[in-house]
Design a protein around this motif. Structure first.
Motif, PDB file in Angstrom:
ATOM      1  N   ARG A 140      29.976 -18.561   1.470  1.00 24.38           N
ATOM      2  CA  ARG A 140      31.274 -19.814   1.687  1.00 24.38           C
ATOM      3  C   ARG A 140      31.314 -19.540  -0.216  1.00 24.38           C
ATOM      4  O   ARG A 140      30.103 -19.266  -1.105  1.00 24.38           O
ATOM      5  N   ASP A 141      32.161 -20.044  -0.042  1.00 19.46           N
ATOM      6  CA  ASP A 141      33.113 -19.914  -1.562  1.00 19.46           C
ATOM      7  C   ASP A 141      32.743 -21.526  -2.174  1.00 19.46           C
ATOM      8  O   ASP A 141      31.930 -22.230  -1.592  1.00 19.46           O
ATOM      9  N   PRO A 142      32.129 -21.545  -4.154  1.00 17.74           N
ATOM     10  CA  PRO A 142      31.113 -22.230  -4.218  1.00 17.74           C
ATOM     11  C   PRO A 142      31.905 -23.971  -3.790  1.00 17.74           C
ATOM     12  O   PRO A 142      31.632 -25.293  -4.121  1.00 17.74           O
ATOM     13  N   GLU A 143      33.784 -23.835  -3.976  1.00 17.53           N
ATOM     14  CA  GLU A 143      34.117 -25.804  -3.214  1.00 17.53           C
ATOM     15  C   GLU A 143      33.411 -26.489  -1.631  1.00 17.53           C
ATOM     16  O   GLU A 143      34.239 -25.527  -0.961  1.00 17.53           O
ATOM     17  N   PRO A 144      33.626 -27.737  -2.277  1.00 20.54           N
ATOM     18  CA  PRO A 144      32.733 -28.232  -1.151  1.00 20.54           C
ATOM     19  C   PRO A 144      34.172 -28.457  -0.752  1.00 20.54           C
ATOM     20  O   PRO A 144      33.984 -30.356  -0.381  1.00 20.54           O
ATOM     21  N   VAL A 145      35.046 -27.952   0.078  1.00 19.24           N
ATOM     22  CA  VAL A 145      36.153 -28.325   1.032  1.00 19.24           C
ATOM     23  C   VAL A 145      35.755 -28.403   2.118  1.00 19.24           C
ATOM     24  O   VAL A 145      35.511 -27.025   2.589  1.00 19.24           O
ATOM     25  N   ALA A 146      36.129 -28.809   3.141  1.00 17.58           N
ATOM     26  CA  ALA A 146      36.320 -28.456   4.549  1.00 17.58           C
ATOM     27  C   ALA A 146      36.428 -26.778   5.094  1.00 17.58           C
ATOM     28  O   ALA A 146      35.496 -27.267   6.087  1.00 17.58           O
ATOM     29  N   GLU A 147      37.117 -26.554   4.377  1.00 15.20           N
ATOM     30  CA  GLU A 147      37.432 -25.400   5.120  1.00 15.20           C
ATOM     31  C   GLU A 147      36.695 -24.304   5.328  1.00 15.20           C
ATOM     32  O   GLU A 147      36.572 -22.557   5.047  1.00 15.20           O
ATOM     33  N   ASN A 148      35.804 -24.511   3.820  1.00 20.18           N
ATOM     34  CA  ASN A 148      34.363 -23.763   3.633  1.00 20.18           C
ATOM     35  C   ASN A 148      33.209 -24.374   4.424  1.00 20.18           C
ATOM     36  O   ASN A 148      31.975 -23.293   3.802  1.00 20.18           O
ATOM     37  N   LEU A 149      33.762 -24.945   4.339  1.00 14.56           N
ATOM     38  CA  LEU A 149      31.912 -26.279   5.212  1.00 14.56           C
ATOM     39  C   LEU A 149      31.621 -26.438   6.558  1.00 14.56           C
ATOM     40  O   LEU A 149      31.055 -26.423   6.987  1.00 14.56           O
ATOM     41  N   ALA A 150      33.008 -25.508   7.654  1.00 18.49           N
ATOM     42  CA  ALA A 150      32.211 -25.031   9.229  1.00 18.49           C
ATOM     43  C   ALA A 150      30.799 -24.514  10.012  1.00 18.49           C
ATOM     44  O   ALA A 150      30.774 -25.487  10.845  1.00 18.49           O
ATOM     45  N   ASP A 151      30.374 -24.147   8.706  1.00 15.37           N
ATOM     46  CA  ASP A 151      29.179 -24.033   9.140  1.00 15.37           C
ATOM     47  C   ASP A 151      28.021 -24.903   8.960  1.00 15.37           C
ATOM     48  O   ASP A 151      27.449 -24.853   9.892  1.00 15.37           O
ATOM     49  N   LEU A 152      28.402 -25.981   7.673  1.00 10.41           N
ATOM     50  CA  LEU A 152      27.415 -26.985   8.430  1.00 10.41           C
ATOM     51  C   LEU A 152      28.218 -27.975   8.781  1.00 10.41           C
ATOM     52  O   LEU A 152      27.163 -28.873   9.714  1.00 10.41           O
ATOM     53  N   GLY A 153      28.948 -27.865   9.307  1.00 12.17           N
ATOM     54  CA  GLY A 153      29.780 -28.803  10.920  1.00 12.17           C
ATOM     55  C   GLY A 153      29.070 -28.396  12.055  1.00 12.17           C
ATOM     56  O   GLY A 153      28.197 -29.851  13.169  1.00 12.17           O
ATOM     57  N   ARG A 154      28.682 -27.837  11.727  1.00 10.34           N
ATOM     58  CA  ARG A 154      28.363 -27.337  13.150  1.00 10.34           C
ATOM     59  C   ARG A 154      26.795 -26.729  13.018  1.00 10.34           C
ATOM     60  O   ARG A 154      26.292 -27.551  13.706  1.00 10.34           O
ATOM     61  N   LEU A 155      26.335 -27.026  12.081  1.00  8.16           N
ATOM     62  CA  LEU A 155      24.654 -26.946  11.706  1.00  8.16           C
ATOM     63  C   LEU A 155      24.483 -28.699  11.919  1.00  8.16           C
ATOM     64  O   LEU A 155      22.976 -29.204  12.241  1.00  8.16           O
ATOM     65  N   VAL A 156      24.769 -29.528  11.533  1.00  5.93           N
ATOM     66  CA  VAL A 156      24.677 -30.661  12.056  1.00  5.93           C
ATOM     67  C   VAL A 156      24.882 -31.204  13.842  1.00  5.93           C
ATOM     68  O   VAL A 156      23.922 -31.428  14.319  1.00  5.93           O
ATOM     69  N   ARG A 157      25.976 -30.148  13.756  1.00  7.29           N
ATOM     70  CA  ARG A 157      25.574 -30.813  15.033  1.00  7.29           C
ATOM     71  C   ARG A 157      24.472 -30.176  16.700  1.00  7.29           C
ATOM     72  O   ARG A 157      24.066 -30.313  17.024  1.00  7.29           O
ATOM     73  N   ALA A 158      24.568 -28.859  15.353  1.00  4.28           N
ATOM     74  CA  ALA A 158      22.813 -28.021  16.154  1.00  4.28           C
ATOM     75  C   ALA A 158      21.719 -28.522  16.085  1.00  4.28           C
ATOM     76  O   ALA A 158      21.140 -28.860  17.274  1.00  4.28           O
ATOM     77  N   ALA A 159      21.236 -29.798  15.062  1.00  2.00           N
ATOM     78  CA  ALA A 159      20.330 -30.119  14.576  1.00  2.00           C
ATOM     79  C   ALA A 159      20.087 -31.648  14.384  1.00  2.00           C
ATOM     80  O   ALA A 159      19.281 -32.033  14.636  1.00  2.00           O
TER      81      ALA A 159
END
Length: 454
Positions: A209-228
């Motif tokens: 992902r691009d370095p800026e931690p904005v919502a559109e760059n962080l979809a993988d993190l949201g999925r990881l929260v739910r999966a884990a």
């Protein structure tokens, strides 16, 4: 200031920010500091080593030894500077895209330079007035191998480890391939959390992902929260001085909401919070309820830090400061933005209730942002002329601290030039999402029409 923006100097590496320019910045800073030694660190960007070498040469040429820390988060460099008592140079472009790099200057107290000191450095730089020394007085290099370890240790000692460990939290972490990949996983594990990661391999190409931690760059993190089934998601930018969060449902938490929640836990009557002119109504309300003052500055960490130091010099208590981009400061700890420390303080709040409940009181307003790009100085002028025209016609209170902020009472809109990129940023906030969208759209349309000559 012509060179130093709201957060240092940044530009496309090897174009605007080439080795000669970085060498000259280091020479100018070293000439102002006149220090026996200067610390030098970088984030993971592919051009960091090249530009770090240039900075090291510039510092040595004015007689300073160079303590090379390698890849360290910006707050890690700042912790080293404070501990050892030397100024520092950080090679980083923070949240900017991979092709960018930059230079940030830190004082011997571990705090970014004030505007006044930056202006002195800039004067030297523009005049090419460097205090070069004789051949037998040039500085030498020393490798510092324990800077990351010492940073982690002092951070762990500054938070409530027992409270966090007792909460038995699972943390989903996305350091975004940046410098935080080398420190934050360890920090949260040593706080007693189970840690799962994504984009945790240091890589200056930022492939995930691009370095800026904005919502559109962080979809993988949201999925990881739910999966884990994690209790919280935490994301950093390239140099890990910012932290952005997801709740236990994998929902993105607005940075202004996190700032408000953390501020509510810190502020008492008589305190002062510091933020920028794009401050959310959330923080305004928190300060009002606490009986605290709110001091606003131009956007950017340099301006906020300068204001904190001025207020503290006047004897005022400033327990919290920052912006809604995840850059939060706790001045009693250190006057720095530190993503891992901010995240640890957020984890303390989760010991009492889930993240969604921590944030719930601050969900009333919706903040929108868009950028309008320009390519030439003439386009920039036309954009700002259009903003001024909208401001003159608006039935709102105008604040020109940094750009044009129009306050309508129940909503506001702000247009101001970025300090690091060729864009005019437009922000709007309201309890009514349609109202926020309308304010952004009207400003955006006026600017684009002026830029394109419509």
């Amino acid at each position: 200031m012509e060179i130093f923006g709201s957060s240092g100097v940044r530009g496309v590496a090897n174009e605007y920010l080439n080795p000669e320019f970085v060498c000259n910045i280091a020479q100018a800073a070293g000439s102002v500091w006149d220090a026996d030694a200067v610390a030098l660190a970088r984030d993971t960007r592919t051009t960091g080593e090249m530009l770090g070498n240039a900075a090291a040469s510039g510092l040595a040429s004015v007689g300073s030894d160079v303590h090379r820390l390698g890849v360290v988060p910006t707050p890690g460099l700042q912790a080293y500077c404070e501990r050892v008592g030397v100024p520092g140079v950080m090679i980083t472009a923070s949240h900017n895209p991979p092709q960018y790099n930059g230079v940030k200057l830190v004082g011997a107290d571990g705090i970014e330079l004030s505007r006044g000191t930056l202006e002195r450095v800039e004067e030297r730089l523009l005049a090419e007035d460097f205090a070069a020394v004789a051949w037998n007085e040039t500085g030498r290099e020393e490798r510092i191998d324990d800077a990351r370890d010492r940073y982690v240790e002092q951070l762990l000692a500054a938070v409530d480890r027992e409270r966090i460990a007792a909460a038995d939290l699972t943390v989903a972490l996305d350091p975004g391939h940046g410098a935080g990949a080398l420190t934050s996983p360890r920090i949260f594990r040593e706080l007693g959390c189970e840690v799962v990661t994504v984009n945790a391999q240091p890589d200056g190409h930022f492939p995930g992902r691009d370095p800026e931690p904005v919502a559109e760059n962080l979809a993988d993190l949201g999925r990881l929260v739910r999966a884990a089934d994690a209790d919280v998601g935490i994301a950093h930018d390239g140099d890990a001085d910012r932290a952005i969060f997801f709740d236990e449902n994998g929902e993105f938490i607005e940075g202004d909401g996190a700032l408000a929640a953390l501020a509510a836990a810190e502020l008492d009557a008589g305190d002062t919070a510091v933020s920028a002119v794009n401050v959310s109504q959330r923080l305004v309300d928190v300060a009002d309820r606490a009986g605290a003052a709110l001091s606003l500055t131009a956007i950017g960490s340099t301006n906020i830090i300068t204001r904190i130091r001025d207020l503290q010099a006047d004897g005022e208590s400033v327990p919290v400061a920052g912006e809604g981009n995840g850059g939060i400061l706790f001045p009693d700890y250190r006057i720095t933005r530190d993503g891992a420390y901010t995240a640890a303080r957020f984890l303390e709040l989760l010991a009492a209730k889930p993240a969604s409940e921590v944030i719930a009181p601050y969900d009333d307003y919706q903040l929108l942002r868009t950028d309008v790009k320009y390519q030439t100085d003439d386009e920039r002028r036309r954009l700002l002329d259009a903003v001024e025209a909208v401001a003159r016609e608006a039935d709102a209170t105008l604040d020109t601290t940094d750009g044009y902020r129009l306050d309508y009472g129940d909503s506001w809109v702000l247009a101001r030039p970025s300090g690091t990129e060729p864009v005019i940023r437009v922000y709007a906030e309201s309890q009514d999402p349609a109202r926020s969208a309308d304010l952004v759209e009207r400003m955006h349309e006026a600017m684009v029409a002026a830029r394109d000559g419509d």
